[in-house]
Each structure stands twice: as C-alpha cells, then as structure tokens.
Scaffold this active site. Structure first.
Site, short mmCIF file in Angstrom:
data_model
loop_
_atom_site.label_atom_id
_atom_site.label_comp_id
_atom_site.label_asym_id
_atom_site.label_seq_id
_atom_site.Cartn_x
_atom_site.Cartn_y
_atom_site.Cartn_z
N ARG A 153 8.05 5.05 0.25
CA ARG A 153 7.05 4.02 0.03
C ARG A 153 7.70 2.66 -0.21
O ARG A 153 8.90 2.57 -0.46
CB ARG A 153 6.15 4.39 -1.15
N LEU A 154 6.90 1.66 -0.13
CA LEU A 154 7.30 0.30 -0.48
C LEU A 154 6.39 -0.16 -1.61
O LEU A 154 5.20 0.17 -1.62
CB LEU A 154 7.16 -0.64 0.72
N ASP A 155 6.93 -0.92 -2.55
CA ASP A 155 6.11 -1.44 -3.63
C ASP A 155 4.97 -2.29 -3.08
O ASP A 155 5.05 -2.83 -1.97
CB ASP A 155 6.96 -2.28 -4.59
N ARG A 156 3.94 -2.40 -3.88
CA ARG A 156 2.72 -3.11 -3.47
C ARG A 156 3.01 -4.47 -2.83
O ARG A 156 2.49 -4.80 -1.77
CB ARG A 156 1.81 -3.29 -4.69
N THR A 158 5.79 -5.66 -1.65
CA THR A 158 6.90 -5.67 -0.70
C THR A 158 6.35 -5.38 0.69
O THR A 158 5.67 -4.39 0.89
CB THR A 158 7.96 -4.61 -1.06
#
Length: 200
Positions: A153-156, A158
C-alpha cells in the site's frame, strides 16, 4: 427520519455477499446505485436481513433471507455520493490511471488523498479497494475481501504506482518478492528546506 421501505427482496440463491446482492438488484429501483454507495448505506444501518440490521457489506446471505433497505438518506441523486467524504473519494477515483493490465496483475497510479483500504478511523470514505471492486475485475482473495487484490500500500497522501494482484498466484508471488526484497521501490520526496548534508 422516515423508515419508508425503498427495496425488499427474498434471496433465491445461496452464498452471496449482501453488497453484491444489492448491487445486482437495487438498480431496479435506484438506477446508478454504486457499490461504495451501497456499502455506505449498509454501514449506516439502512439495510436489514430478516428484520435485523446488518452493518457488514460482506455479510453472507442464505436462501429465503429477506433483504430490506430503508428509504432514509438514500436517493438516486446521492446514492453515488452519500456524503462529502464519498464525493471527494469519487473525484479521486477519476484521477486513478491504469498503466498496465494483464490476466494476473493491474498496475495503477494512485492519486494523493485516496486511502488504499478500509480502516476503523474512516467515516464512510470510498477506498482504492472500493474502486477495484466497482470495476468488476477479478481480484486475488488471499488478503481477504478487506484487502482484495492489495499486496502493498501507499499512505493516503502519497501518490504513486501500485501493483494489484488479480490472481492468487500473482498475490503470492508479489508478496514473496516484497518480503525477499527482489522487487524494489523508489520514493521521491519534496523538501521545503535544504538538507544539512548532500546525501542519498
């Protein structure tokens, strides 16, 4: 708040998810109802099975279950965007770009501001997983419905490229590559002040 019934139907086939069932049949009375709008309605307590409120979109239905949807807070105008958070998320959906796709993987560009999957801190917001489910693509199930197809996942806030698994084989292979660090990732960050040292 009115408890007028919007939709009522008896289940005729076993082993269906509640949200899938509603996505299939709710369109008869509410054209344009989206999967994320349906999920929001379920979590808001507007859907009952056998006269008991069900709050999980993934609830498994059985033959002869009676599904009922209250009319409260649902209309064809707001079914796609039940609240401000969902409106923002649907705008973000439009910014998602498909970079590559084959039978096993999907490579997408995730915009900043979009959450990858559900979390207890979210309040009715649509996620990347919602987008993937709405696209009716086959998704890997190894991570469960909560993380359908998601391997990393990627942070919100990012933005960047993500690889989504469409098959369980791809999910296992991608997870293995990430664990063994044979798949590399590069991050680019912007600083508003110069670094003290010139370094990499």
């Amino acid at each position: 708040m009115s408890d007028e019934i919007l939709f009522q139907k008896i289940v005729r086939n076993d082993a269906q998810r509640l949200d899938s069932f509603l996505a299939r049949f709710l369109g008869e009375v509410l054209p344009g109802a989206s999967r994320s709008g349906i999920a929001t309605a379920i979590k808001a307590g507007l859907v009952s099975v056998n006269k008991k409120a069900v709050l999980k979109p993934s609830h498994k239905l059985k033959i002869n279950d009676e599904v009922l949807v209250k009319k409260s807070r649902i209309s064809s105008e707001n079914s796609r965007i039940p609240n401000e958070n969902s409106r923002i998320s649907n705008e973000l959906f439009e910014k998602i770009k498909i970079i590559y796709e084959d039978g096993d993987i999907l490579v997408i560009s995730k915009p900043s501001g979009l959450v990858v999957h559900e979390a207890s801190s979210l309040k009715g917001e649509s996620t990347l997983v919602d987008f993937l489910k709405q696209s009716n693509r086959q998704l890997a199930t190894l991570g469960g419905e909560f993380r359908a197809g998601i391997v990393h996942r990627l942070d919100r806030y990012t933005s960047g490229v993500m690889v989504v698994a469409k098959s369980d084989f791809a999910s296992a292979e991608l997870s293995s590559q990430l664990q063994q660090k044979t798949a590399s990732r590069i991050y680019i960050a912007l600083c508003d002040l110069p670094l003290k040292q010139n370094c990499v």
